[in-house]
Design a protein around this motif. Sequence first.
Motif, PDB file in Angstrom:
ATOM      1  N   THR A 201       0.831  -1.206   0.000  1.00 37.75           N
ATOM      2  CA  THR A 201       0.000   0.000   0.000  1.00 37.75           C
ATOM      3  C   THR A 201       0.865   1.255   0.000  1.00 37.75           C
ATOM      4  OG1 THR A 201      -1.709  -1.203   1.214  1.00 37.75           O
ATOM      5  CG2 THR A 201      -1.839   1.196   1.225  1.00 37.75           C
ATOM      6  N   ARG A 202       1.933   1.249   0.769  1.00 35.55           N
ATOM      7  CA  ARG A 202       2.817   2.418   0.820  1.00 35.55           C
ATOM      8  C   ARG A 202       3.430   2.703  -0.550  1.00 35.55           C
ATOM      9  NH1 ARG A 202       6.114   0.533   4.280  1.00 35.55           N
ATOM     10  NH2 ARG A 202       7.903   0.137   2.951  1.00 35.55           N
ATOM     11  N   GLU A 203       3.904   1.675  -1.231  1.00 41.08           N
ATOM     12  CA  GLU A 203       4.504   1.879  -2.550  1.00 41.08           C
ATOM     13  C   GLU A 203       3.473   2.349  -3.570  1.00 41.08           C
ATOM     14  OE1 GLU A 203       7.673   1.833  -3.156  1.00 41.08           O
ATOM     15  OE2 GLU A 203       8.050   1.360  -1.052  1.00 41.08           O
ATOM     16  N   VAL A 204       2.254   1.821  -3.480  1.00 40.68           N
ATOM     17  CA  VAL A 204       1.209   2.251  -4.410  1.00 40.68           C
ATOM     18  C   VAL A 204       0.841   3.708  -4.179  1.00 40.68           C
ATOM     19  CG1 VAL A 204      -1.205   1.899  -5.042  1.00 40.68           C
ATOM     20  CG2 VAL A 204       0.294  -0.060  -4.764  1.00 40.68           C
ATOM     21  N   LEU A 205       0.740   4.125  -2.914  1.00 36.78           N
ATOM     22  CA  LEU A 205       0.398   5.516  -2.615  1.00 36.78           C
ATOM     23  C   LEU A 205       1.505   6.466  -3.075  1.00 36.78           C
ATOM     24  CD1 LEU A 205      -1.210   5.186   0.945  1.00 36.78           C
ATOM     25  CD2 LEU A 205      -2.360   5.456  -1.246  1.00 36.78           C
ATOM     26  N   ILE A 206       2.745   6.060  -2.884  1.00 42.88           N
ATOM     27  CA  ILE A 206       3.863   6.902  -3.333  1.00 42.88           C
ATOM     28  C   ILE A 206       3.858   7.047  -4.849  1.00 42.88           C
ATOM     29  CG2 ILE A 206       6.391   6.989  -3.485  1.00 42.88           C
ATOM     30  CD1 ILE A 206       6.499   5.736  -0.704  1.00 42.88           C
ATOM     31  N   ALA A 207       3.379   6.013  -5.557  1.00 39.48           N
ATOM     32  CA  ALA A 207       3.369   6.044  -7.021  1.00 39.48           C
ATOM     33  C   ALA A 207       2.254   6.906  -7.596  1.00 39.48           C
ATOM     34  CB  ALA A 207       3.242   4.615  -7.565  1.00 39.48           C
ATOM     35  N   VAL A 208       1.312   7.348  -6.775  1.00 38.07           N
ATOM     36  CA  VAL A 208       0.240   8.225  -7.276  1.00 38.07           C
ATOM     37  C   VAL A 208       0.868   9.535  -7.765  1.00 38.07           C
ATOM     38  CG1 VAL A 208      -1.828   9.517  -6.636  1.00 38.07           C
ATOM     39  CG2 VAL A 208      -1.490   7.193  -5.771  1.00 38.07           C
ATOM     40  N   PRO A 209       0.540   9.979  -8.981  1.00 41.55           N
ATOM     41  CA  PRO A 209       1.166  11.204  -9.521  1.00 41.55           C
ATOM     42  C   PRO A 209       0.910  12.422  -8.634  1.00 41.55           C
ATOM     43  CG  PRO A 209       0.017  10.007 -11.240  1.00 41.55           C
ATOM     44  CD  PRO A 209      -0.343   9.341  -9.955  1.00 41.55           C
ATOM     45  N   ARG A 210       1.907  13.274  -8.579  1.00 38.44           N
ATOM     46  CA  ARG A 210       1.786  14.497  -7.773  1.00 38.44           C
ATOM     47  C   ARG A 210       0.657  15.387  -8.280  1.00 38.44           C
ATOM     48  NH1 ARG A 210       2.575  16.044  -2.747  1.00 38.44           N
ATOM     49  NH2 ARG A 210       2.029  18.241  -2.694  1.00 38.44           N
ATOM     50  N   SER A 211       0.359  15.314  -9.589  1.00 41.23           N
ATOM     51  CA  SER A 211      -0.700  16.145 -10.155  1.00 41.23           C
ATOM     52  C   SER A 211      -2.057  15.825  -9.537  1.00 41.23           C
ATOM     53  CB  SER A 211      -0.759  15.946 -11.672  1.00 41.23           C
ATOM     54  OG  SER A 211      -0.978  14.580 -11.986  1.00 41.23           O
ATOM     55  N   GLN A 212      -2.271  14.571  -9.122  1.00 44.96           N
ATOM     56  CA  GLN A 212      -3.534  14.209  -8.464  1.00 44.96           C
ATOM     57  C   GLN A 212      -3.712  15.012  -7.182  1.00 44.96           C
ATOM     58  OE1 GLN A 212      -5.391  12.160 -10.975  1.00 44.96           O
ATOM     59  NE2 GLN A 212      -6.096  11.431  -8.988  1.00 44.96           N
ATOM     60  N   ARG A 213      -2.650  15.092  -6.399  1.00 43.79           N
ATOM     61  CA  ARG A 213      -2.716  15.824  -5.136  1.00 43.79           C
ATOM     62  C   ARG A 213      -2.871  17.333  -5.398  1.00 43.79           C
ATOM     63  NH1 ARG A 213       0.960  11.702  -4.761  1.00 43.79           N
ATOM     64  NH2 ARG A 213       0.816  10.321  -2.952  1.00 43.79           N
ATOM     65  N   ASP A 214      -2.075  17.861  -6.330  1.00 45.89           N
ATOM     66  CA  ASP A 214      -2.120  19.296  -6.608  1.00 45.89           C
ATOM     67  C   ASP A 214      -3.488  19.714  -7.136  1.00 45.89           C
ATOM     68  OD1 ASP A 214       0.488  19.414  -5.807  1.00 45.89           O
ATOM     69  OD2 ASP A 214       1.324  19.322  -7.837  1.00 45.89           O
ATOM     70  N   ALA A 215      -4.102  18.872  -7.972  1.00 44.39           N
ATOM     71  CA  ALA A 215      -5.417  19.215  -8.518  1.00 44.39           C
ATOM     72  C   ALA A 215      -6.463  19.289  -7.407  1.00 44.39           C
ATOM     73  CB  ALA A 215      -5.824  18.182  -9.568  1.00 44.39           C
ATOM     74  N   ALA A 216      -6.412  18.324  -6.479  1.00 46.70           N
ATOM     75  CA  ALA A 216      -7.381  18.334  -5.382  1.00 46.70           C
ATOM     76  C   ALA A 216      -7.167  19.540  -4.476  1.00 46.70           C
ATOM     77  CB  ALA A 216      -7.267  17.025  -4.584  1.00 46.70           C
ATOM     78  N   LEU A 217      -5.919  19.850  -4.165  1.00 44.86           N
ATOM     79  CA  LEU A 217      -5.642  21.007  -3.307  1.00 44.86           C
ATOM     80  C   LEU A 217      -6.009  22.313  -4.004  1.00 44.86           C
ATOM     81  CD1 LEU A 217      -2.190  19.863  -1.838  1.00 44.86           C
ATOM     82  CD2 LEU A 217      -4.410  19.871  -0.670  1.00 44.86           C
TER      83      LEU A 217
END
Length: 329
Positions: A201-217
């Motif tokens: 789970t940790r490796e999968v979460l780290i692999a999520v693109p940064r753009s996903q987080r930036d778009a939500a924020l």
Amino acid sequence: MGDAIASSGTPGGFARGHRVASLAGAAPGDRVYRMVITAFALMIPALLLLIAVAIGVAAWPALSAAGLSFITTSEWNVQAGKFGAAPAIYGTLVSSFIALVLATPLAVGVAIFLSEIAPKWLRQPVAFLVDLLAAIPSVVYGLWGIFFLVPMLRDHVVPFFRNTLHLGSTPLFSGPAYGPSMLAAGVILAIMALPYISAVTREVLIAVPRSQRDAALALGATKWEMIWHAVIPYARSGIIGGVILGLGRALGETMAVTMVIGNRPEISASLLAPGYTMASLIANEFTEATSDMHLSALMAVGAVLFAITLIVNGIARWLVWRVASGPKP
């Protein structure tokens, strides 16, 4: 090179043609290297097939004699020649289910903390300690379970469920609490499966693109809303794959479970009752089996466990492949 140009009508055709041309001009050493590596790669499925055939042949006398009743009946009487593996199958599935119920929220929470919340200086030490749980020998877990976990469950946890939460009248917590039980096996399996689920789970979460987080924020989401609505859905398939890998670990565990489950071939709805698993049944009786039918019955139990494990790991690989191929539009 001519072959490559002739087959380069499409990008895939060019790649195939280029690969053929490079093999045609390869040095003898490269060809030998390729053959050796190919042989190594083919050894893995060949070994898997060999194991399946060997177990299937050894298990066939018991399976052909008992038929479907081998997995549906509960009587395991060696002297009478009656072998019903239902209690062991039930114990394996129930103890593994308890392990997943306990381990999944904790492992996913640890993974979210390490990938999204924890400061950088804390991530690696905590991740190392969590992963270290997978390196502890199972017999150590078993000893810890006998001398610490079982007395704690019997003297503190079970009275809390019965006296404080008033769950004693429910089938799940009925009957006397001797100590070794299905609940103890589930708890110890949860601890053993936790590092596998957490690491994937940790490796999968780290692999999520940064753009996903930036778009939500950028849309005004809080950090928790960003994790819950942007990161977790993106990594859902991979998280499920990690959970199923943990299930595969729990299904095959032998020593630790054998030491705390009680080894009684009965089916009981109570989690406080002793039980049996397929792995512990094989470990306890294989060295004492003297008749051919008894040995065949134990191999049949191993065949059922092998089939369940293959199915679970196949599902896990498919889910990991899905998350690796990216989100669907």
